[in-house]
Structure formats: C-alpha cells, structure tokens
Design an enzyme around this catalytic site. Structure first.
Site, mmCIF file in Angstrom:
data_model
loop_
_atom_site.group_PDB
_atom_site.id
_atom_site.type_symbol
_atom_site.label_atom_id
_atom_site.label_comp_id
_atom_site.label_asym_id
_atom_site.label_seq_id
_atom_site.Cartn_x
_atom_site.Cartn_y
_atom_site.Cartn_z
ATOM 1 N N CYS A 104 130.518 39.195 -54.262
ATOM 2 C CA CYS A 104 129.897 39.369 -52.946
ATOM 3 C C CYS A 104 130.301 38.136 -52.127
ATOM 4 O O CYS A 104 129.971 37.007 -52.502
ATOM 5 C CB CYS A 104 128.381 39.443 -53.137
ATOM 6 S SG CYS A 104 127.467 39.457 -51.599
ATOM 7 N N CYS A 111 124.526 33.715 -39.441
ATOM 8 C CA CYS A 111 124.630 35.060 -38.869
ATOM 9 C C CYS A 111 123.814 35.106 -37.583
ATOM 10 O O CYS A 111 122.791 34.442 -37.477
ATOM 11 C CB CYS A 111 124.106 36.092 -39.868
ATOM 12 S SG CYS A 111 124.283 37.787 -39.328
ATOM 13 N N CYS A 115 118.008 39.312 -38.840
ATOM 14 C CA CYS A 115 117.132 40.241 -39.588
ATOM 15 C C CYS A 115 115.972 39.453 -40.206
ATOM 16 O O CYS A 115 116.181 38.409 -40.840
ATOM 17 C CB CYS A 115 117.936 40.943 -40.679
ATOM 18 S SG CYS A 115 119.380 41.797 -40.030
ATOM 19 N N CYS A 118 115.810 38.330 -43.991
ATOM 20 C CA CYS A 118 117.031 37.727 -44.513
ATOM 21 C C CYS A 118 116.997 36.203 -44.491
ATOM 22 O O CYS A 118 116.689 35.596 -43.470
ATOM 23 C CB CYS A 118 118.215 38.235 -43.701
ATOM 24 S SG CYS A 118 119.765 37.464 -44.131
ATOM 25 N N GLY A 158 126.436 36.476 -43.215
ATOM 26 C CA GLY A 158 127.146 36.884 -42.011
ATOM 27 C C GLY A 158 127.298 38.379 -41.834
ATOM 28 O O GLY A 158 127.093 39.166 -42.755
ATOM 29 N N GLU A 159 127.645 38.761 -40.606
ATOM 30 C CA GLU A 159 127.920 40.157 -40.254
ATOM 31 C C GLU A 159 129.438 40.305 -40.163
ATOM 32 O O GLU A 159 130.076 39.787 -39.243
ATOM 33 C CB GLU A 159 127.252 40.465 -38.899
ATOM 34 C CG GLU A 159 127.754 41.692 -38.167
ATOM 35 C CD GLU A 159 127.678 42.981 -38.970
ATOM 36 O OE1 GLU A 159 126.583 43.352 -39.415
ATOM 37 O OE2 GLU A 159 128.740 43.632 -39.141
ATOM 38 N N SER A 190 129.813 45.764 -45.379
ATOM 39 C CA SER A 190 128.435 46.131 -45.051
ATOM 40 C C SER A 190 128.093 45.591 -43.674
ATOM 41 O O SER A 190 128.257 44.405 -43.401
ATOM 42 C CB SER A 190 127.490 45.530 -46.088
ATOM 43 O OG SER A 190 126.157 45.767 -45.710
ATOM 44 N N LEU A 215 120.591 49.678 -43.207
ATOM 45 C CA LEU A 215 119.726 50.428 -42.277
ATOM 46 C C LEU A 215 118.274 49.952 -42.360
ATOM 47 O O LEU A 215 117.680 49.586 -41.356
ATOM 48 C CB LEU A 215 119.837 51.924 -42.587
ATOM 49 C CG LEU A 215 119.167 52.872 -41.604
ATOM 50 C CD1 LEU A 215 119.765 52.747 -40.211
ATOM 51 C CD2 LEU A 215 119.285 54.329 -42.066
ATOM 52 N N ASN A 216 117.690 50.048 -43.509
ATOM 53 C CA ASN A 216 116.370 49.441 -43.793
ATOM 54 C C ASN A 216 115.177 50.010 -43.035
ATOM 55 O O ASN A 216 114.082 49.420 -43.068
ATOM 56 C CB ASN A 216 116.413 47.917 -43.558
ATOM 57 C CG ASN A 216 117.566 47.271 -44.285
ATOM 58 O OD1 ASN A 216 117.704 47.453 -45.479
ATOM 59 N ND2 ASN A 216 118.418 46.554 -43.569
ATOM 60 N N ASN A 290 113.613 40.209 -52.221
ATOM 61 C CA ASN A 290 113.399 38.937 -52.914
ATOM 62 C C ASN A 290 112.663 37.992 -51.990
ATOM 63 O O ASN A 290 113.207 37.604 -50.954
ATOM 64 C CB ASN A 290 114.762 38.296 -53.249
ATOM 65 C CG ASN A 290 115.279 38.725 -54.605
ATOM 66 O OD1 ASN A 290 114.503 39.069 -55.481
ATOM 67 N ND2 ASN A 290 116.578 38.709 -54.760
ATOM 68 N N CYS A 333 121.613 41.812 -51.160
ATOM 69 C CA CYS A 333 122.181 41.894 -49.819
ATOM 70 C C CYS A 333 121.299 41.218 -48.787
ATOM 71 O O CYS A 333 120.098 41.426 -48.747
ATOM 72 C CB CYS A 333 122.344 43.365 -49.453
ATOM 73 S SG CYS A 333 122.743 43.642 -47.762
HETATM 74 S S1 SF4 Z 1 120.909 40.863 -43.328
HETATM 75 FE FE1 SF4 Z 1 123.094 40.572 -42.928
HETATM 76 S S2 SF4 Z 1 123.276 41.051 -40.737
HETATM 77 FE FE2 SF4 Z 1 121.097 40.679 -41.094
HETATM 78 S S3 SF4 Z 1 120.838 38.500 -40.633
HETATM 79 FE FE3 SF4 Z 1 121.218 38.684 -42.832
HETATM 80 S S4 SF4 Z 1 123.406 38.343 -43.064
HETATM 81 FE FE4 SF4 Z 1 123.026 38.835 -40.917
#
Ligand code: SF4
Length: 350
Positions: A104, A111, A115, A118, A158-159, A190, A215-216, A290, A333
């Site tokens: 990964c 990022c 989110c 995250c 990151g995105e 992703s 999506l979540n 988590n 993720c």
């Molecule tokens: S889940 Fe992915 S897109 Fe969303 S803030 Fe975290 S790293 Fe960025």
C-alpha cells in the site's frame, strides 16, 4: 538520472544520448538495476557492458538516499516510514498474503480531502510525491526488505487522483516489464471521488487497472458530514463519472466502506447504499475503523463489520471483509499517518 522515475523507453534514450549505447545494452543495465539495485551485478551476455560504462553509470545513476526512519511489524504486516530529501516522511505498508505480497503506497505527503475518520487528514497537506518517491516505496520493499511485490494499492497517504500526472507516470514505470514488472491488473487506485480525475483515468486506455471508490456512506447527508469533498462533488456526480468509465468486462469497481458505529452501519444504510450504487458493478470492501488518535468515532469490532456484511449480502451484494490484521500498524485505508510520529521531523499531513 533518477532511475526510479524512468521507464525503460526513457532510460534507453538516455543511454543513446549520454553513452551512445544501443537498446540491448540499455535493457541489460535496466534489468540489472531493478534486480540487484545497481548496474554491474548479475550476468550480462552483452560485451558492450564494459567496466568503464559501469563506472560511468554508477556515477550518473541516482538511487535517492532516502532513509527508513521507523518500521513496525505486526501479524506479518510491515509498515515503514521513509524520510525524503526535504525531511518529510511518508508511510507504506507491506501486506504478505497467501499467494502474493501487496504494498500500500502513499501518493502525497498528507492530503487535502480532510476525511474525518482519517489519520492522514489530521496532518494537513504538504506536497505531492514525485514519480520516484512513489516508485521508491516499492523499490525499498523489494531491495531493503526482500519482498517480491505483486500487487500495488494506492491507498496510503494522499488522494492519488489529486496527483494525477505523477501517479500515472509512476504506474508506467512500475508496469515496465524490464523493470518492476508489475501487471497493470494488479494495481488499484483508490479515490475519495474526484470526477475529473476518474474521467481522465478512463481516457488513458488502461482497462485492467482497478479503481476503488472510498465511499463510506449511503447518502449525501452522511457522506458530507464525514468527507468534506462530498460538498464539492456529490455522490450522484461521482456515480455518473463511474457510469461513463470504460470498465473492463470482467471488472467491478471496489467500494471501500469504513464501518463507523452509529454513523453508516445500520440495516437502512446498507439498503440505501446498494440501491444507490445500482446498476454499477461493484464489490464492497468493508474496513474496520481503527481508532488511532481521538477523532470522535468509536472503535469498530469484527462483529460490527460482519453484521453490516450480512445486511449487504441480504441485498445480493458481493462483499469482502478486509482481514483484521495489524491493528496497531494502522494499515487500513485512509488510516496511515501516525500524527505524533510524523510531526516530529517536519510538519506534514497524511
Ligand atoms: S481517507 Fe484518503 S482521501 Fe480521505 S483524507 Fe485520508 S488519505 Fe485523503
């Protein structure tokens, strides 16, 4: 020459311009570097690979001197932290499976997407990774740790579609059969849902590349409350981008869904989710939340994930539950970026 940023074709041109050598010499050298970490090791049947050429290459070819500053192993998973030349740090996770090894990788230092569940988001955005900094994570896993990487998922910090050019160039390097030799069908990008990026990706003509949507949530109200990007690009807009994506016939979109207790995990949520995604071909990846640092959500358990999985299966959905491994590695993720660890050398986001 930063070899980690060069496809074989780009390297071949360098070999012609700098040393006047042909493609056969270039192929030998390129393969040696990706097999042994430097030119001149291994066997070369080509008499043009002379000692003076090896010496010149050793001087000109850079393998960036990044440092691994931390590593953590748990239940077979390995997370390693790489410090880049400007002092920032990124995380990568190696996940050995029964038949193959997955890595990964991160695509940005931090990022912008913010989110709420995250860890990376909590660190803020610092910069995009270069092509070599992306491929370098696979190189480190291979050369430092000896893993034979077969799968790559862009689910780290990151995105990826927000760093489109470097990520796609990195994929060109990673799939080069003379180098890393990763099959395109073994790579997954992703995204949090950037419609322009999805459309651009579709235009590249890489049908075997896998696309995952983080999506979540089953509706805009819930999604906007946990993923600010949804206020800019609604779920309908993202769905339309997926509907026009040239998906290979035997492929489906992966739908990443982090189970957040009392937020997105009810029977009603499952029903709404499946109805919303119809008629897209999708496979669900359910991810246990988590609880790293305090982000206002409860830690989810395996039982919570199994319950939601059962709701989806009732609706005939195809579901995979992400194996519960390496909880303290934080390798799920969107959950890379241990803030306290990463903030020490440089103020970054992940
Ligand atoms: S889940 Fe992915 S897109 Fe969303 S803030 Fe975290 S790293 Fe960025």
């Amino acid at each position: 020459m930063n070899i980690l940023a060069l496809t074989f074709e780009a390297f071949r041109k360098e070999m012609v311009c700098r040393y006047g050598r042909d493609q056969y010499v270039a192929a030998d050298i390129y393969r040696q570097i990706f097999t042994h970490g430097k030119p001149g090791l291994g066997t070369s049947r080509n008499g043009s690979v002379t000692a003076s050429l090896i010496e010149a290459l050793a001087r000109d070819i850079q393998i960036p001197p990044w440092k691994v500053t931390a590593e953590h192993r748990e239940e077979g998973l390995l997370k390693f932290v790489t410090q880049l030349e400007d002092g920032v740090e990124i995380e990568s996770v190696v996940i050995p499976m029964v038949t193959h090894v997955t890595i990964c990788v991160s695509s940005q230092v931090g990022c912008k997407m913010g989110c709420r569940f995250c860890e990376t988001a909590a660190l803020g955005f610092k910069r995009n990774l270069t092509v070599a900094e992306i491929t370098g994570q696979v190189y480190t896993a291979k050369m430092r740790y000896g893993f034979s990487i077969k799968n790559i998922v862009f689910m780290g910090m990151g995105e990826p579609l927000d760093n489109f050019d470097h990520v796609t160039d990195a994929i060109r390097v990673l799939t080069d059969p003379r180098g890393f030799n990763i099959a395109m069908g073994r790579i997954t990008i992703s995204t949090a849902g950037l419609p322009d990026g999805i459309e651009k990706l579709g235009r590249l003509g890489w049908p075997s590349l896998h696309l995952a949507l983080s999506l979540n949530a089953p509706n805009d109200q819930i999604r906007s409350s946990i993923m600010p990007i949804n206020r800019v690009h609604s779920m309908e807009t993202v769905k339309n981008a997926l509907l026009s994506y040239p998906l290979a016939r035997d492929h489906a979109f992966y739908i990443e869904y982090v189970i957040l207790k009392g937020v997105n995990d009810s029977w009603e949520n499952a029903n709404e989710l499946v109805d919303f995604l119809s008629p897209l071909p999708v496979w669900f990846n359910l991810i246990l939340y988590n609880k790293g640092s305090e982000r206002g959500f409860e830690q989810t358990t395996d039982a919570d994930v199994s319950r939601f999985q059962a709701y989806l299966i009732e609706k005939q959905a195809f579901v995979r539950k992400r194996a519960v491994r390496g909880r303290s590695v934080m390798g799920a993720c969107g959950q890379l970026g241990n803030r306290s660890r990463l903030m020490e050398p440089a103020a970054i986001h992940g």
